[in-house]
Scaffold this motif. Structure first.
Motif, short mmCIF file in Angstrom:
data_model
loop_
_atom_site.label_atom_id
_atom_site.label_comp_id
_atom_site.label_asym_id
_atom_site.label_seq_id
_atom_site.Cartn_x
_atom_site.Cartn_y
_atom_site.Cartn_z
N GLY A 315 0.83 -1.20 0.00
CA GLY A 315 0.00 0.00 0.00
C GLY A 315 0.86 1.24 0.00
O GLY A 315 1.87 1.30 0.70
N PHE A 316 0.49 2.22 -0.81
CA PHE A 316 1.22 3.49 -0.87
C PHE A 316 0.28 4.61 -0.44
O PHE A 316 -0.85 4.70 -0.91
CB PHE A 316 1.72 3.76 -2.29
CG PHE A 316 2.74 2.77 -2.78
CD1 PHE A 316 4.09 3.00 -2.60
CD2 PHE A 316 2.35 1.59 -3.40
CE1 PHE A 316 5.04 2.08 -3.04
CE2 PHE A 316 3.27 0.67 -3.85
CZ PHE A 316 4.63 0.91 -3.67
N ALA A 317 0.77 5.45 0.45
CA ALA A 317 -0.03 6.58 0.94
C ALA A 317 0.83 7.83 0.95
O ALA A 317 2.05 7.77 1.15
CB ALA A 317 -0.55 6.29 2.35
N ALA A 318 0.18 8.97 0.72
CA ALA A 318 0.88 10.24 0.82
C ALA A 318 0.95 10.67 2.28
O ALA A 318 0.06 10.36 3.08
CB ALA A 318 0.16 11.30 0.00
N HIS A 410 -3.60 -1.04 8.39
CA HIS A 410 -3.23 -0.85 9.79
C HIS A 410 -1.80 -0.32 9.90
O HIS A 410 -1.49 0.55 10.73
CB HIS A 410 -3.35 -2.17 10.55
CG HIS A 410 -4.76 -2.64 10.69
ND1 HIS A 410 -5.10 -3.96 10.92
CD2 HIS A 410 -5.94 -1.97 10.61
CE1 HIS A 410 -6.42 -4.07 10.99
NE2 HIS A 410 -6.94 -2.88 10.80
N LEU A 411 -0.91 -0.84 9.04
CA LEU A 411 0.47 -0.36 9.03
C LEU A 411 0.52 1.13 8.70
O LEU A 411 1.17 1.92 9.40
CB LEU A 411 1.30 -1.14 8.02
CG LEU A 411 1.71 -2.57 8.35
CD1 LEU A 411 2.34 -3.24 7.14
CD2 LEU A 411 2.68 -2.61 9.52
N LEU A 412 -0.16 1.51 7.62
CA LEU A 412 -0.11 2.91 7.18
C LEU A 412 -0.79 3.82 8.21
O LEU A 412 -0.33 4.96 8.43
CB LEU A 412 -0.77 3.04 5.81
CG LEU A 412 -0.05 2.33 4.66
CD1 LEU A 412 -0.87 2.41 3.39
CD2 LEU A 412 1.34 2.92 4.44
N ASP A 413 -1.86 3.34 8.83
CA ASP A 413 -2.52 4.15 9.87
C ASP A 413 -1.61 4.33 11.07
O ASP A 413 -1.54 5.42 11.66
CB ASP A 413 -3.82 3.47 10.31
CG ASP A 413 -4.90 3.51 9.22
OD1 ASP A 413 -4.76 4.32 8.29
OD2 ASP A 413 -5.85 2.71 9.32
N THR A 414 -0.88 3.27 11.44
CA THR A 414 0.04 3.34 12.56
C THR A 414 1.16 4.34 12.28
O THR A 414 1.51 5.17 13.13
CB THR A 414 0.64 1.96 12.86
OG1 THR A 414 -0.42 1.05 13.20
CG2 THR A 414 1.64 2.02 14.00
#
Length: 537
Positions: A315-318, A410-414
């Motif tokens: 997953g990629f997030a800004a 969950h990883l990106l939210d953390t």
């Protein structure tokens, strides 16, 4: 050739681009077109025209054009070769509501007719960044051009141009002549043959560097042969434009050649289909709707994991709250496709609510993490947003993709809660404790009844006196009650911290020597701070 969706004339002309064709009449950009036909003047005179929206009129001299325009059906798009713009012809076309397109006098009709048919065969608009319709060589050419920073053309095994990127700035004679329908200037083609370039491209799929010539007629190029199962299908050329090639251009071009195979072989695909399949496989489809057996099989066929390979979701997030914009998502998609294919990874991509998800094949988790780290690093120069990435293996294969995607979220939210603590790319195995803690605090956040009034009182005191007792307590707890280390992180003297801790306990009634109190506070202090004067802990 029928379509499921119309293509607008402006899209057709934009894809064909200079120097091949240009619209001379006004107001025709949004005209929908579906079909094309090559016609002669006699067909106009005898009223025996085929049913087509785009007419390519061959064998006509400029002096006879005005007469023929009166016979063209209103609303048609007419392509005709003109050495110069003829005002009478333009005025007549405008009056007859015919959309007159001037074709370069040196263009080859066979070449142009083939290009028009391929563009009209598209069922989705051109996206210059994504390159995600495997059958659309024009989209691939635009995607490669954007990623490697050059002027791209894709040729068949006989040297015929099948697709090309639209930019024209810096184009040399060899590129212009090839696009106009010729195989290229004879002297240039002989030189390429004498240098062994054409033979090497037909034999192998390594990237070749072709230097510029001293006469300036040929600019420097990168080229890679397109091969499938030992068969030579064509060549992908990248001419240097106004700027240097991207530093990783050589690494990306083998992937571009492998993607081109799908288009040249006519294998099914398409951005709409892939996006839908990926969302369904990751559990992001319509609520309560499970992917059909057919969709599961189609996704499995696209990924085709080999023995010894695993599937992983990335997953990629800004880092910005707004998520990935459309332009960044397109550039990210295009780059990931080229890079994954260059490293012989199969990949499918989908987007959802400002994040981009890629399902990829791999054989070594560490190498997959390294590949992702390199991708994020390379993308810094290509995107406006700073990226974060999370990786989770689908430990049970295709049926567990949705579970892996949840882990990625969950990883990106953390990471988003405290980005300074984490590297740019995180994995489920490396962040398992943080993810579990995030789950616990997420549950607590949804239960506003589980709050301690003593912490509420301490927050209220800080708010009233512009104090810093609550932050001091949190840093102290994060430092495992090590006063000296906590004071160093806060930039204060240890005695100052001791005083703050004493005051915090006096004001709130909290006992920081009690293990249960410390654990409770450590969790509650990780929740978002309540807003408003009436908020309660």
């Amino acid at each position: 050739m029928a379509l499921t969706e119309d293509v607008e004339l402006r899209t057709l002309l934009s894809t064909i681009g200079s120097p091949l064709a240009r619209l001379l009449t006004a107001g025709g950009g949004s005209v929908p077109v579906r079909t094309s036909a090559v016609i002669e003047a006699e067909e106009l005179r005898s009223r025996s025209l085929p049913e087509a929206d785009v007419l390519l009129l061959i064998g006509v001299r400029i002096e006879g054009l005005v007469e023929l325009l009166a016979l063209v059906p209103a609303g048609s798009v007419l392509f005709v070769k003109l050495a110069s713009e003829n005002l009478d012809a333009i005025a007549t076309a405008q009056q007859r509501r015919v959309h007159l397109v001037r074709v370069h006098p040196d263009a080859g009709w066979d070449q142009l007719a083939g290009i028009v048919q391929r563009v009209l065969a598209r069922t989705a608009p051109l996206d210059t960044g994504r390159g995600d319709d495997a059958e659309d060589l024009f989209t691939l050419a635009e995607s490669v051009a954007a990623q490697v920073r050059g002027l791209v053309s894709i040729e068949g095994p006989g040297g015929e141009v099948l697709a090309y990127s639209r930019a024209v700035a810096g184009a040399d004679e060899l590129r212009i002549s090839s696009i106009l329908g010729r195989r290229g200037p004879a002297a240039q083609m002989r030189r390429l043959s004498d240098e062994g370039v054409l033979t090497a491209l037909a034999r192998e799929d390594t990237v070749l560097y072709v230097p510029a010539t001293a006469d300036g007629l040929r600019q420097e190029r990168l080229a890679v042969g397109i091969h499938d199962a030992g068969e030579f299908l064509g060549t992908l050329w990248v001419q240097r434009g106004p700027t240097d090639f991207a530093p990783d251009a050589r690494e990306l071009l083998p992937g571009a050649a492998r993607i081109a195979v799908r288009g040249l072989r006519g294998r099914p695909g398409g951005p709409g289909q892939e996006e839908r399949l990926v969302r369904g496989g990751l559990g992001l489809g319509a609520h309560g709707v499970e992917p059909s057996v057919t969709d599961r099989y189609a996704l499995a066929s696209m990924l085709d994991p080999h023995p010894g390979e695993f599937l992983a979701v990335i997953g990629f997030a800004a880092e910005s709250a707004g998520g990935l914009g459309d332009q960044d998502a397109a550039a990210l998609t295009g780059y990931l496709r080229l890079s994954a294919s260059s490293h012989r990874r199969r990949i499918v991509v989908g987007t959802h609510r400002g994040r981009l998800y890629a399902v990829v094949t791999g054989t070594d988790p560490d190498r997959l993490t390294e590949w992702t780290e390199n991708a994020v690093s390379s993308l810094r120069a290509r995107l406006t947003a700073e990226l974060r990435a999370g990786i989770a293996e689908a430990e049970g294969g295709l049926p567990t993709l949705a579970e892996a995607r949840l882990s990625v979220d969950h990883l990106l939210d953390t990471v988003a809660r405290d980005p300074a603590r984490f590297p740019t790319v995180v994995t489920r195995s490396g962040l398992r404790s943080d993810v579990l803690l995030g789950e616990v605090t997420g549950w607590l956040a949804a239960r506003p009844d589980l709050r301690d009034p003593r912490l509420t009182a301490l927050r209220a005191h800080d708010a009233e006196h512009d104090g810093s007792l609550v932050p001091s307590v949190r840093v102290y707890l994060d430092a495992f009650s090590d006063v000296r280390h906590a004071a160093e992180r806060l930039g204060i003297h240890p005695n100052t911290l001791r005083y703050r801790l004493t005051r915090a306990q006096q004001i709130s009634g909290l006992d920081l020597a009690d293990a249960a109190t410390r654990l409770m506070l450590a969790l509650l202090l990780r929740l978002p701070e309540p807003t408003g004067s009436g908020a309660t802990e």
